[in-house]
Design a protein around this motif. Structure first.
Motif, PDB file in Angstrom:
ATOM      1  N   HIS A  76       0.934  -1.056   0.041  1.00  0.00           N
ATOM      2  CA  HIS A  76       0.160  -0.014  -0.035  1.00  0.00           C
ATOM      3  C   HIS A  76       0.684   1.206   0.174  1.00  0.00           C
ATOM      4  CE1 HIS A  76      -3.808   2.288   0.458  1.00  0.00           C
ATOM      5  NE2 HIS A  76      -3.431   2.789   1.769  1.00  0.00           N
ATOM      6  N   GLN A  77       2.181   1.080   0.760  1.00  0.00           N
ATOM      7  CA  GLN A  77       2.669   2.393   0.958  1.00  0.00           C
ATOM      8  C   GLN A  77       3.746   2.291  -0.482  1.00  0.00           C
ATOM      9  OE1 GLN A  77       5.155   2.145   3.629  1.00  0.00           O
ATOM     10  NE2 GLN A  77       3.874   2.317   5.986  1.00  0.00           N
ATOM     11  N   GLN A  78       3.689   1.705  -0.257  1.00  0.00           N
ATOM     12  CA  GLN A  78       4.404   1.330  -2.317  1.00  0.00           C
ATOM     13  C   GLN A  78       4.035   2.187  -3.855  1.00  0.00           C
ATOM     14  OE1 GLN A  78       6.031  -2.247  -3.221  1.00  0.00           O
ATOM     15  NE2 GLN A  78       7.432  -1.707  -5.419  1.00  0.00           N
ATOM     16  N   ASN A 113       1.257   3.974  -3.013  1.00  0.00           N
ATOM     17  CA  ASN A 113       0.688   5.449  -2.560  1.00  0.00           C
ATOM     18  C   ASN A 113       1.647   6.122  -2.887  1.00  0.00           C
ATOM     19  OD1 ASN A 113      -1.912   5.307  -1.617  1.00  0.00           O
ATOM     20  ND2 ASN A 113      -1.058   4.694   0.279  1.00  0.00           N
ATOM     21  N   LYS A 114       3.359   5.633  -2.905  1.00  0.00           N
ATOM     22  CA  LYS A 114       4.646   6.570  -3.318  1.00  0.00           C
ATOM     23  C   LYS A 114       4.837   6.174  -4.844  1.00  0.00           C
ATOM     24  CE  LYS A 114       7.112   5.668   0.715  1.00  0.00           C
ATOM     25  NZ  LYS A 114       8.393   4.627   1.313  1.00  0.00           N
ATOM     26  N   SER A 115       5.165   5.643  -5.729  1.00  0.00           N
ATOM     27  CA  SER A 115       4.948   5.731  -7.141  1.00  0.00           C
ATOM     28  C   SER A 115       3.898   6.389  -7.880  1.00  0.00           C
ATOM     29  CB  SER A 115       4.442   3.663  -7.330  1.00  0.00           C
ATOM     30  OG  SER A 115       3.341   3.189  -7.117  1.00  0.00           O
ATOM     31  N   SER A 116       2.637   6.392  -7.383  1.00  0.00           N
ATOM     32  CA  SER A 116       1.674   6.232  -8.482  1.00  0.00           C
ATOM     33  C   SER A 116       0.124   6.898  -7.086  1.00  0.00           C
ATOM     34  CB  SER A 116       1.195   5.716  -9.417  1.00  0.00           C
ATOM     35  OG  SER A 116       0.547   4.658  -9.202  1.00  0.00           O
ATOM     36  N   PRO A 117       0.060   7.478  -7.064  1.00  0.00           N
ATOM     37  CA  PRO A 117      -1.356   8.241  -6.196  1.00  0.00           C
ATOM     38  C   PRO A 117      -1.684   8.134  -6.884  1.00  0.00           C
ATOM     39  CG  PRO A 117       0.596   9.871  -5.543  1.00  0.00           C
ATOM     40  CD  PRO A 117       1.007   8.849  -6.483  1.00  0.00           C
TER      41      PRO A 117
END
Length: 99
Positions: free
Chosen positions: A49-51, A53-57
Motif C-alpha cells: 500500500h505504501q509502495q 501510494n509513493k509510486s502513483s497516488p
C-alpha cells in the motif's frame, strides 16, 4: 456407591479428557501459526500500500472516472465497442482526456 461401576466410567472420562486436551493443544498451535501468517500478510499488504501510494497516488476522483473493467451485467460476454452507453461512455471519454 459401588466403585466397580464407577471405575470404567472414570477411565472413559479420563480418556475423553486426554483426547480433548490433545485437540486443544493442536488447535492452539495451529492458531499460533495462523496468527503469524496473518501478521506477515498484513505487513506485506501495508508495504504494498505504501509502495503504491509513493509510486502513483490515485485520488478518489480518479477512481470514479475510470469505469470498472467488467461490469456485473457484462460478465460472461465478450467486450464490444457498442456495449458502451450513456454514463459509461462519458466516463471513458473523460478518462481519455486525462491521458
Amino acid at each position: 456407591l459401588d466403585v466397580r461401576y464407577l471405575s470404567p466410567l472414570l477411565l472413559a472420562y479420563e480418556d475423553r479428557m486426554k483426547e480433548k486436551d490433545e485437540l486443544h493443544a493442536t488447535l492452539e498451535e495451529e492458531m499460533k501459526t495462523f496468527r503469524i501468517r496473518v501478521q506477515e500478510v498484513v505487513k506485506e499488504n501495508e508495504g504494498l500500500h505504501q509502495q503504491l501510494n509513493k509510486s502513483s497516488p490515485v485520488t478518489s476522483e480518479e477512481w470514479q472516472i475510470y469505469p470498472p473493467l467488467v461490469s456485473s451485467s457484462e460478465k460472461g460476454r465478450p467486450p464490444s465497442d457498442d456495449s458502451r452507453t450513456g454514463q459509461n461512455k462519458t466516463q471513458q471519454d473523460k478518462a481519455k482526456a486525462l491521458i
